[in-house]
Design a protein around this motif. Structure first.
Motif, PDB file in Angstrom:
ATOM      1  N   SER A 137       0.851  -1.185   0.000  1.00 33.64           N
ATOM      2  CA  SER A 137       0.000   0.000   0.000  1.00 33.64           C
ATOM      3  C   SER A 137       0.883   1.231   0.000  1.00 33.64           C
ATOM      4  CB  SER A 137      -0.904   0.002   1.243  1.00 33.64           C
ATOM      5  OG  SER A 137      -1.558   1.247   1.398  1.00 33.64           O
ATOM      6  N   THR A 138       0.357   2.341  -0.483  1.00 34.77           N
ATOM      7  CA  THR A 138       1.113   3.591  -0.419  1.00 34.77           C
ATOM      8  C   THR A 138       1.078   4.174   0.989  1.00 34.77           C
ATOM      9  OG1 THR A 138      -0.819   4.850  -1.128  1.00 34.77           O
ATOM     10  CG2 THR A 138       0.725   4.150  -2.845  1.00 34.77           C
ATOM     11  N   LEU A 139       0.234   3.608   1.848  1.00 36.62           N
ATOM     12  CA  LEU A 139       0.158   4.028   3.247  1.00 36.62           C
ATOM     13  C   LEU A 139       1.020   3.119   4.116  1.00 36.62           C
ATOM     14  CD1 LEU A 139      -3.705   4.597   3.684  1.00 36.62           C
ATOM     15  CD2 LEU A 139      -1.976   6.244   2.919  1.00 36.62           C
ATOM     16  N   THR A 140       1.435   3.638   5.271  1.00 36.56           N
ATOM     17  CA  THR A 140       2.066   2.777   6.259  1.00 36.56           C
ATOM     18  C   THR A 140       0.978   1.918   6.904  1.00 36.56           C
ATOM     19  OG1 THR A 140       1.737   4.329   8.091  1.00 36.56           O
ATOM     20  CG2 THR A 140       3.755   4.599   6.754  1.00 36.56           C
ATOM     21  N   LYS A 141       1.376   0.851   7.588  1.00 39.44           N
ATOM     22  CA  LYS A 141       0.376   0.010   8.238  1.00 39.44           C
ATOM     23  C   LYS A 141      -0.410   0.796   9.281  1.00 39.44           C
ATOM     24  CE  LYS A 141       2.258  -4.626   7.547  1.00 39.44           C
ATOM     25  NZ  LYS A 141       2.663  -5.903   8.188  1.00 39.44           N
ATOM     26  N   GLN A 142       0.253   1.709   9.957  1.00 41.58           N
ATOM     27  CA  GLN A 142      -0.445   2.512  10.961  1.00 41.58           C
ATOM     28  C   GLN A 142      -1.486   3.408  10.301  1.00 41.58           C
ATOM     29  OE1 GLN A 142      -0.325   2.180  14.274  1.00 41.58           O
ATOM     30  NE2 GLN A 142      -2.002   3.671  14.333  1.00 41.58           N
ATOM     31  N   GLN A 143      -1.125   3.996   9.156  1.00 39.10           N
ATOM     32  CA  GLN A 143      -2.086   4.824   8.422  1.00 39.10           C
ATOM     33  C   GLN A 143      -3.248   3.993   7.902  1.00 39.10           C
ATOM     34  OE1 GLN A 143       0.774   6.388   5.607  1.00 39.10           O
ATOM     35  NE2 GLN A 143       0.651   8.459   6.492  1.00 39.10           N
ATOM     36  N   GLN A 144      -2.963   2.772   7.482  1.00 36.45           N
ATOM     37  CA  GLN A 144      -4.026   1.880   7.023  1.00 36.45           C
ATOM     38  C   GLN A 144      -4.986   1.565   8.164  1.00 36.45           C
ATOM     39  OE1 GLN A 144      -1.132  -1.063   5.259  1.00 36.45           O
ATOM     40  NE2 GLN A 144      -2.710  -1.221   3.676  1.00 36.45           N
ATOM     41  N   LEU A 145      -4.445   1.283   9.327  1.00 32.87           N
ATOM     42  CA  LEU A 145      -5.286   0.960  10.481  1.00 32.87           C
ATOM     43  C   LEU A 145      -6.135   2.158  10.894  1.00 32.87           C
ATOM     44  CD1 LEU A 145      -2.774  -1.162  12.598  1.00 32.87           C
ATOM     45  CD2 LEU A 145      -4.851  -1.990  11.459  1.00 32.87           C
ATOM     46  N   ARG A 201      -5.676   5.714  -8.967  1.00 31.99           N
ATOM     47  CA  ARG A 201      -5.031   6.732  -8.140  1.00 31.99           C
ATOM     48  C   ARG A 201      -3.622   7.053  -8.637  1.00 31.99           C
ATOM     49  NH1 ARG A 201      -7.097   8.318  -3.302  1.00 31.99           N
ATOM     50  NH2 ARG A 201      -8.900   7.190  -2.453  1.00 31.99           N
ATOM     51  N   GLU A 202      -3.317   8.343  -8.701  1.00 34.85           N
ATOM     52  CA  GLU A 202      -1.984   8.786  -9.097  1.00 34.85           C
ATOM     53  C   GLU A 202      -0.922   8.260  -8.139  1.00 34.85           C
ATOM     54  OE1 GLU A 202       0.742  10.511 -11.567  1.00 34.85           O
ATOM     55  OE2 GLU A 202      -1.422  10.570 -11.907  1.00 34.85           O
ATOM     56  N   SER A 203      -1.230   8.224  -6.856  1.00 36.77           N
ATOM     57  CA  SER A 203      -0.259   7.755  -5.872  1.00 36.77           C
ATOM     58  C   SER A 203       0.119   6.297  -6.111  1.00 36.77           C
ATOM     59  CB  SER A 203      -0.805   7.931  -4.446  1.00 36.77           C
ATOM     60  OG  SER A 203      -2.048   7.266  -4.293  1.00 36.77           O
ATOM     61  N   ASP A 204      -0.841   5.484  -6.554  1.00 36.36           N
ATOM     62  CA  ASP A 204      -0.541   4.081  -6.854  1.00 36.36           C
ATOM     63  C   ASP A 204       0.321   3.967  -8.110  1.00 36.36           C
ATOM     64  OD1 ASP A 204      -2.072   3.253  -4.685  1.00 36.36           O
ATOM     65  OD2 ASP A 204      -3.887   3.000  -5.891  1.00 36.36           O
ATOM     66  N   ILE A 205      -0.001   4.764  -9.122  1.00 39.51           N
ATOM     67  CA  ILE A 205       0.745   4.715 -10.380  1.00 39.51           C
ATOM     68  C   ILE A 205       2.212   5.083 -10.155  1.00 39.51           C
ATOM     69  CG2 ILE A 205       0.987   5.848 -12.626  1.00 39.51           C
ATOM     70  CD1 ILE A 205      -2.106   6.144 -12.593  1.00 39.51           C
ATOM     71  N   GLN A 206       2.454   6.019  -9.243  1.00 42.15           N
ATOM     72  CA  GLN A 206       3.819   6.485  -8.986  1.00 42.15           C
ATOM     73  C   GLN A 206       4.543   5.667  -7.920  1.00 42.15           C
ATOM     74  OE1 GLN A 206       5.100   8.642 -10.969  1.00 42.15           O
ATOM     75  NE2 GLN A 206       3.199   9.286 -11.971  1.00 42.15           N
ATOM     76  N   SER A 207       3.917   4.618  -7.406  1.00 45.26           N
ATOM     77  CA  SER A 207       4.494   3.854  -6.293  1.00 45.26           C
ATOM     78  C   SER A 207       5.679   2.996  -6.717  1.00 45.26           C
ATOM     79  CB  SER A 207       3.430   2.951  -5.677  1.00 45.26           C
ATOM     80  OG  SER A 207       3.066   1.923  -6.589  1.00 45.26           O
ATOM     81  N   LYS A 208       6.502   2.620  -5.729  1.00 41.96           N
ATOM     82  CA  LYS A 208       7.642   1.728  -5.985  1.00 41.96           C
ATOM     83  C   LYS A 208       7.171   0.368  -6.469  1.00 41.96           C
ATOM     84  CE  LYS A 208      11.762  -0.338  -3.899  1.00 41.96           C
ATOM     85  NZ  LYS A 208      11.426  -1.703  -4.351  1.00 41.96           N
ATOM     86  N   ALA A 209       6.030  -0.089  -5.958  1.00 40.72           N
ATOM     87  CA  ALA A 209       5.507  -1.394  -6.371  1.00 40.72           C
ATOM     88  C   ALA A 209       5.231  -1.413  -7.867  1.00 40.72           C
ATOM     89  CB  ALA A 209       4.229  -1.718  -5.598  1.00 40.72           C
ATOM     90  N   MET A 210       4.711  -0.318  -8.424  1.00 44.35           N
ATOM     91  CA  MET A 210       4.461  -0.245  -9.853  1.00 44.35           C
ATOM     92  C   MET A 210       5.772  -0.171 -10.636  1.00 44.35           C
ATOM     93  SD  MET A 210       1.248  -0.587 -10.361  1.00 44.35           S
ATOM     94  CE  MET A 210       0.894   0.012 -12.002  1.00 44.35           C
ATOM     95  N   THR A 211       6.746   0.535 -10.096  1.00 39.13           N
ATOM     96  CA  THR A 211       8.061   0.585 -10.730  1.00 39.13           C
ATOM     97  C   THR A 211       8.658  -0.814 -10.823  1.00 39.13           C
ATOM     98  OG1 THR A 211       8.467   2.833  -9.921  1.00 39.13           O
ATOM     99  CG2 THR A 211      10.388   1.544 -10.572  1.00 39.13           C
ATOM    100  N   ASP A 212       8.532  -1.570  -9.747  1.00 34.14           N
ATOM    101  CA  ASP A 212       9.070  -2.928  -9.715  1.00 34.14           C
ATOM    102  C   ASP A 212       8.351  -3.854 -10.700  1.00 34.14           C
ATOM    103  OD1 ASP A 212      10.782  -2.070  -7.748  1.00 34.14           O
ATOM    104  OD2 ASP A 212       9.612  -2.907  -6.084  1.00 34.14           O
TER     105      ASP A 212
END
Length: 570
Positions: free
Chosen positions: A32-40, A433-444
């Motif tokens: 996720s683009t959020l930390t686990k704490q932010q997700q919770l 979401r733009e944040s997902d498109i720009q994420s490291k996971a998408m780069t990988d």
């Protein structure tokens, strides 16, 4: 497209709450683009909002969407997560796209609540705005839905809200998934030195990603009639489908005419004439005609050219069985390994084209193919829409009881929330979401997706748009396309005759819609005049070109990627 599937889960769990949220965050909701704490923290808000609805007696809701991988993931996994975390059971039905539209029309006409929430294409934005039966989310979020609107929704992060905003400036639908129709090609074949030399010797320019339809046609002819066979397999330079079937309409309403250059300039859709050939008046809202005689472009030279090329290419360069296939039957064909390129290919097929063992996948799991912007026809000009993008979006009826609508809105936000959206994007490859498109996971993931990530990060993306607000009643008008196009495919009509009839029928429907009780921007047809008067005005409908096949133009794929990274289209 498959038959309807209904998902049913066990009764809402008595222990819904933070512990269940923690379980899902630690496992399924990664990355996720959020930390686990932010997700919770985000899940904590959903739990509290759901508690208010449960106290009001809402413990179960029903929602519906068409059947694609993204919605299957929502139905089978995210609906279960929502049920366990919030204690509100979700029945997320999956049915064919045509059935979604049919049931949606039934609720519009009857006022009877069939589903509490709908994922409906944004192509219906003009319909929803005019009939006044869909809840404007802008108003809902500020009023009856305010206490159930997540503080972390972050509408500015969504890449598709411009497509779900009506002429009144209000947001009517919330994007849930997006995919574009792009150009697909066998990069391994295009890179072969012997084929590159043979192509240049014949056509005088490099074998590469076609910029215009002339180059696409040359490449189609080259692979079909010059190359003919690769590694013992008969190859074709083109793929399409042509069976008389509702899906034939999607082939055209999904912006085929705009790729040829039929419409006026304008993003997201041509103004005043859009990619369906429908003109609107000076208010940019009132449809005034589809026929050239009323200022429309549905039967214009550019539109007739587009239909003619569709038929010619399919008959000359595609596998013989293509003409008898539907959309769903034709979709898997390029993965079989005998098609060199496809001008009209949906990115929703990306994951299915990457499976180990396919003829189009390398042993290391990387694709032998790539995707790029589709080439454009000779009538196309800078500033025009260049292709279609599907935006399946959450839609809510005023006829749905308020508290059920509030609960469905809660679920809609849940399946698009940052906590789950990146994982959902990686599963279905339909980013919102733009944040997902720009994420490291998408780069990988990029090396295995054949240009998907690069396209969605590029400035080219904005020229791929859904059907716009010029279309006053999508269900009624869309059904006219496949029936008329089919007559040209079979030879019952010439392309000009088919488009003349289509334009006439569209005007007929819009004439009846003038009296249909629309709440806003009802059609008001222009009187018929000589089409030459409209073609002399300097916009759509565009006059016929003396040369509809200019010299072919291509671009090296690596140059295209470099341009994208530098913020340029090409």
């Amino acid at each position: 497209m498959v038959l309807a599937v209904a998902c049913a889960f066990a009764a809402p769990m008595a222990f819904a709450g933070p512990a269940e949220a923690q379980k899902w965050v630690d496992s399924e909701f990664q990355p996720s683009t959020l930390t686990k704490q932010q997700q919770l923290e985000e899940m904590k808000w959903f739990i509290a909002a759901a508690d208010k609805l449960k106290k009001a007696g809402i413990t179960e809701i029903n929602v519906v969407s068409e059947t694609i991988d993204t919605h299957s993931y929502e139905s089978k996994t995210l609906a279960k997560a929502f049920t366990e975390i919030t204690g509100i059971k979700v029945n997320h039905d999956l049915i064919q796209e045509g059935d979604v539209v049919e049931k949606l029309q039934t609720q519009m006409q009857s006022g009877k609540n069939i589903y509490d929430g709908w994922i409906s294409d944004s192509d219906l934005i003009g319909t929803h705005y005019r009939y006044g039966q869909i809840v404007p989310l802008t108003d809902f979020m500020a009023g009856e839905g305010k206490e159930f609107t997540s503080p972390t929704l972050d509408l500015k992060d969504f890449i598709g809200t411009r497509f779900t905003t009506a002429p009144d400036g209000k947001l009517y639908q919330l994007p849930d998934q997006q995919f574009a129709n792009l150009y697909w090609f066998r990069a391994d074949w295009f890179d072969r030195a012997d084929l590159k030399k043979k192509f240049k010797d014949k056509y005088g320019y490099e074998l590469g990603v076609p910029v215009n339809w002339s180059a696409y046609e040359d490449i189609a002819n080259f692979f079909t009639n010059d190359v003919k066979e690769i590694d013992g397999v008969k190859v074709y330079g083109h793929m399409d489908y042509g069976k008389k079937d509702p899906s034939l309409g999607w082939r055209f309403t999904d912006a085929w005419l705009s790729m040829a250059g039929t419409a006026d300039k304008g993003i997201p859709n041509g103004q005043p004439v859009d990619e369906w050939g429908i003109r609107v008046g000076d208010d940019k809202c009132t449809p005034v005609g589809a026929s050239m005689s009323r200022g429309g472009a549905t039967n214009s030279p550019a539109a007739v050219y587009a239909l003619t090329k569709y038929i010619d290419w399919m008959k000359k360069y595609a596998p013989p069985q293509a003409i008898g296939m539907t959309f769903s039957e034709a979709g898997p064909v390029p993965a079989q390994g005998n098609v060199a390129q496809q001008i009209f290919w949906y990115t929703a097929f990306t994951s299915s084209m990457n499976k180990p063992g396919l003829a189009v996948v390398n042993k290391d799991g990387t694709p032998k193919w790539r995707m790029a912007p589709s080439p454009h026809g000779p009538y196309w000009k800078d500033g025009m829409q260049n292709g279609y993008q599907d935006v399946g979006s959450w839609t809510f009826f005023k006829s749905t009881p308020l508290q059920r609508r509030q609960a469905a809105w809660l679920y809609a936000q849940f399946v698009t929330a940052k906590t789950v959206s990146l994982k959902k994007t990686l599963v279905g490859l339909t980013p919102i979401r733009e944040s997902d498109i720009q994420s490291k996971a998408m780069t990988d993931m990029a090396p295995k997706l054949g240009g998907f990530v690069e396209f969605y990060r590029s400035p080219a993306r904005v020229a791929w748009t859904p059907t716009g607000t010029n279309v006053p009643d999508y269900p009624k008008l869309a059904q006219l396309w496949w029936k008329n196009v089919a007559t040209a495919v079979t030879g019952e009509q010439t392309p000009q005759g088919a488009m003349d009839n289509l334009a006439k029928e569209m005007d007929g429907v819009m004439s009846r819609l003038q009296r249909a009780g629309m709440k806003a921007c009802a059609p008001k047809l222009n009187p018929e005049t000589d089409p030459k008067q409209w073609m002399a005005k300097g916009g759509a409908p565009w006059p016929k070109l003396a040369n509809e096949k200019p010299k072919g133009e291509t671009v090296p794929y690596e140059q295209l990627l470099k341009a994208w990274k530098e913020g340029r289209v090409r």
